[in-house]
Design a protein around this motif. Structure first.
Motif, PDB file in Angstrom:
ATOM      1  N   VAL A  25       0.861  -1.190   0.000  1.00 52.26           N
ATOM      2  CA  VAL A  25       0.000   0.000   0.000  1.00 52.26           C
ATOM      3  C   VAL A  25       0.896   1.238   0.000  1.00 52.26           C
ATOM      4  N   PRO A  26       1.031   1.913  -1.139  1.00 48.67           N
ATOM      5  CA  PRO A  26       1.874   3.127  -1.186  1.00 48.67           C
ATOM      6  C   PRO A  26       1.317   4.202  -0.261  1.00 48.67           C
ATOM      7  N   LEU A  27       2.221   4.832   0.497  1.00 50.63           N
ATOM      8  CA  LEU A  27       1.805   5.876   1.434  1.00 50.63           C
ATOM      9  C   LEU A  27       2.951   6.850   1.620  1.00 50.63           C
ATOM     10  N   ASN A  28       2.666   8.131   1.427  1.00 51.91           N
ATOM     11  CA  ASN A  28       3.677   9.173   1.582  1.00 51.91           C
ATOM     12  C   ASN A  28       3.145  10.217   2.550  1.00 51.91           C
ATOM     13  N   ILE A  29       3.881  10.428   3.635  1.00 53.40           N
ATOM     14  CA  ILE A  29       3.457  11.381   4.663  1.00 53.40           C
ATOM     15  C   ILE A  29       4.534  12.451   4.805  1.00 53.40           C
ATOM     16  N   GLY A  30       4.226  13.648   4.352  1.00 51.80           N
ATOM     17  CA  GLY A  30       5.166  14.760   4.466  1.00 51.80           C
ATOM     18  C   GLY A  30       6.477  14.513   3.755  1.00 51.80           C
ATOM     19  N   GLY A  31       6.410  13.837   2.630  1.00 51.67           N
ATOM     20  CA  GLY A  31       7.624  13.550   1.883  1.00 51.67           C
ATOM     21  C   GLY A  31       8.374  12.332   2.376  1.00 51.67           C
ATOM     22  N   VAL A  32       7.832  11.668   3.400  1.00 46.98           N
ATOM     23  CA  VAL A  32       8.467  10.458   3.952  1.00 46.98           C
ATOM     24  C   VAL A  32       7.718   9.235   3.446  1.00 46.98           C
ATOM     25  N   ASP A  33       8.459   8.271   2.919  1.00 51.70           N
ATOM     26  CA  ASP A  33       7.847   7.045   2.431  1.00 51.70           C
ATOM     27  C   ASP A  33       7.454   6.169   3.610  1.00 51.70           C
ATOM     28  N   ALA A  34       6.142   6.106   3.872  1.00 53.32           N
ATOM     29  CA  ALA A  34       5.615   5.287   4.972  1.00 53.32           C
ATOM     30  C   ALA A  34       4.731   4.183   4.422  1.00 53.32           C
ATOM     31  N   SER A  35       5.111   3.637   3.282  1.00 57.68           N
ATOM     32  CA  SER A  35       4.301   2.624   2.610  1.00 57.68           C
ATOM     33  C   SER A  35       4.186   1.363   3.452  1.00 57.68           C
ATOM     34  N   PHE A  36       3.053   0.704   3.305  1.00 61.94           N
ATOM     35  CA  PHE A  36       2.815  -0.578   3.977  1.00 61.94           C
ATOM     36  C   PHE A  36       3.395  -1.676   3.093  1.00 61.94           C
ATOM     37  N   THR A  37       4.398  -2.380   3.611  1.00 63.50           N
ATOM     38  CA  THR A  37       5.130  -3.363   2.826  1.00 63.50           C
ATOM     39  C   THR A  37       4.846  -4.786   3.297  1.00 63.50           C
ATOM     40  N   ASN A  38       5.456  -5.748   2.596  1.00 59.60           N
ATOM     41  CA  ASN A  38       5.315  -7.138   3.033  1.00 59.60           C
ATOM     42  C   ASN A  38       5.949  -7.351   4.403  1.00 59.60           C
ATOM     43  N   SER A  39       7.004  -6.599   4.702  1.00 61.58           N
ATOM     44  CA  SER A  39       7.606  -6.672   6.034  1.00 61.58           C
ATOM     45  C   SER A  39       6.633  -6.159   7.093  1.00 61.58           C
ATOM     46  N   SER A  40       5.959  -5.054   6.797  1.00 62.47           N
ATOM     47  CA  SER A  40       4.956  -4.510   7.715  1.00 62.47           C
ATOM     48  C   SER A  40       3.825  -5.505   7.926  1.00 62.47           C
ATOM     49  N   LEU A  41       3.403  -6.146   6.835  1.00 64.65           N
ATOM     50  CA  LEU A  41       2.309  -7.116   6.923  1.00 64.65           C
ATOM     51  C   LEU A  41       2.650  -8.247   7.868  1.00 64.65           C
ATOM     52  N   TRP A  42       3.864  -8.790   7.751  1.00 63.59           N
ATOM     53  CA  TRP A  42       4.226  -9.931   8.594  1.00 63.59           C
ATOM     54  C   TRP A  42       4.504  -9.523  10.033  1.00 63.59           C
ATOM     55  N   MET A  43       4.870  -8.258  10.249  1.00 67.23           N
ATOM     56  CA  MET A  43       4.974  -7.780  11.626  1.00 67.23           C
ATOM     57  C   MET A  43       3.586  -7.668  12.254  1.00 67.23           C
ATOM     58  N   VAL A  44       2.621  -7.208  11.467  1.00 66.45           N
ATOM     59  CA  VAL A  44       1.243  -7.137  11.959  1.00 66.45           C
ATOM     60  C   VAL A  44       0.714  -8.544  12.238  1.00 66.45           C
ATOM     61  N   ILE A  45       0.991  -9.478  11.334  1.00 69.21           N
ATOM     62  CA  ILE A  45       0.561 -10.867  11.534  1.00 69.21           C
ATOM     63  C   ILE A  45       1.182 -11.435  12.805  1.00 69.21           C
ATOM     64  N   THR A  46       2.439 -11.106  13.049  1.00 72.32           N
ATOM     65  CA  THR A  46       3.123 -11.590  14.255  1.00 72.32           C
ATOM     66  C   THR A  46       2.467 -11.038  15.510  1.00 72.32           C
ATOM     67  N   VAL A  47       2.163  -9.744  15.513  1.00 75.25           N
ATOM     68  CA  VAL A  47       1.509  -9.121  16.670  1.00 75.25           C
ATOM     69  C   VAL A  47       0.147  -9.758  16.913  1.00 75.25           C
ATOM     70  N   ILE A  48      -0.606 -10.003  15.835  1.00 74.45           N
ATOM     71  CA  ILE A  48      -1.917 -10.642  15.967  1.00 74.45           C
ATOM     72  C   ILE A  48      -1.769 -12.057  16.523  1.00 74.45           C
TER      73      ILE A  48
END
Length: 259
Positions: A25-48
């Motif tokens: 999920v591409p996401l840019n906040i104030g010029g900073v790349d804060a995209s949701f990546t596959n790494s982010s997805l698996w961290m969320v899965i781990t927390v769940i």
């Protein structure tokens, strides 16, 4: 890349492709790349996964625990003893953070063994972030509890005055290298283990497509894949333990800075 290598007759499996970060999920906040990546997805899965494990295990509270409750209780006791032995009774107030840290790393490592999963701890930016949180946390705790008396940590007792400056310099360098050593140890072990596993899996695929002789020759690499997989599960658990026990030791230094 793996498909291209296979078409060119080269190695059929790219061992580094599994660590490639892709944007979901591409996401840019104030010029900073804060995209949701596959790494982010698996961290969320781990927390769940950690949340569900602890929540469902605590819900039953049976006198004769089932498998899920037994796993949660054993994990709880294991980490509690680790904190008590390395940080003392004063360290028990920080048990929730240490338990969460242990379970997050442990389940992230185990989930990385699933097919088509992502090895979160294979990226040093993740392990360094965890190590930095630990380092900053124990440093703040040390100064909050002892003030400038926390600096006694860098002055070992009984050291002759002649070599004291050298010892203090070594202690300071050792202290500030903790985040790097803590993060590199976890990152390097997970990276190397998964690369080795993928390389031998590539050998099996390459030999298996080379006819009867190749299939017969693939027996040894296949055995190595099974053996390395078992070893990698052990490494996953061991690295979670090492990271957590060192965190407890650093916390113990912050709570009891006197040598």
């Amino acid at each position: 890349m793996a498909a291209q290598n296979g078409q060119d007759g080269g190695f059929p499996v790219d061992p580094l492709h599994q660590f490639e970060i892709t944007t979901l999920v591409p996401l840019n906040i104030g010029g900073v790349d804060a995209s949701f990546t596959n790494s982010s997805l698996w961290m969320v899965i781990t927390v769940i996964a950690v949340t569900l494990l602890t929540a469902f295990a605590a819900r039953g509270r049976d006198m004769v625990p089932g498998r899920l409750q037994s796993i949660a209780e054993l994990s709880y006791e294991f980490v509690a003893n680790m904190v008590r032995e390395n940080a003392g009774n004063d360290g028990q107030r920080y048990f929730p953070f240490i338990f969460s840290l242990f379970m997050f790393i442990l389940l992230a490592n185990f989930l990385s063994m699933l097919p088509l999963s992502f090895t979160v701890m294979s990226h040093i930016v993740v392990t360094f972030a965890l190590a930095s949180i630990v380092f900053l946390g124990v440093t703040i705790i040390g100064f909050a509890k002892h003030g400038f008396g926390f600096l006694k940590l860098f002055v070992p007792s009984g050291v002759p005055a002649v070599i004291l400056p050298l010892v203090v310099a070594i202690e300071v360098i050792s202290y500030f290298s903790r985040p790097l050593s803590l993060s590199v140890r976890l990152f390097a072990n997970m990276l190397a283990g998964h690369i080795t596993l993928k390389v031998f899996a590539g050998f099996v695929i390459a030999l298996g497509s080379a006819g009867a002789v190749g299939i017969a020759s693939a027996v040894l690499p296949l055995f190595m894949v099974v053996a390395i997989t078992a070893l990698e599960f052990l490494v996953c658990a061991l690295q979670a333990y090492v990271f957590t026990v060192l965190t407890c030791m650093y916390l113990g230094d912050a709570l009891h800075p006197g040598h």
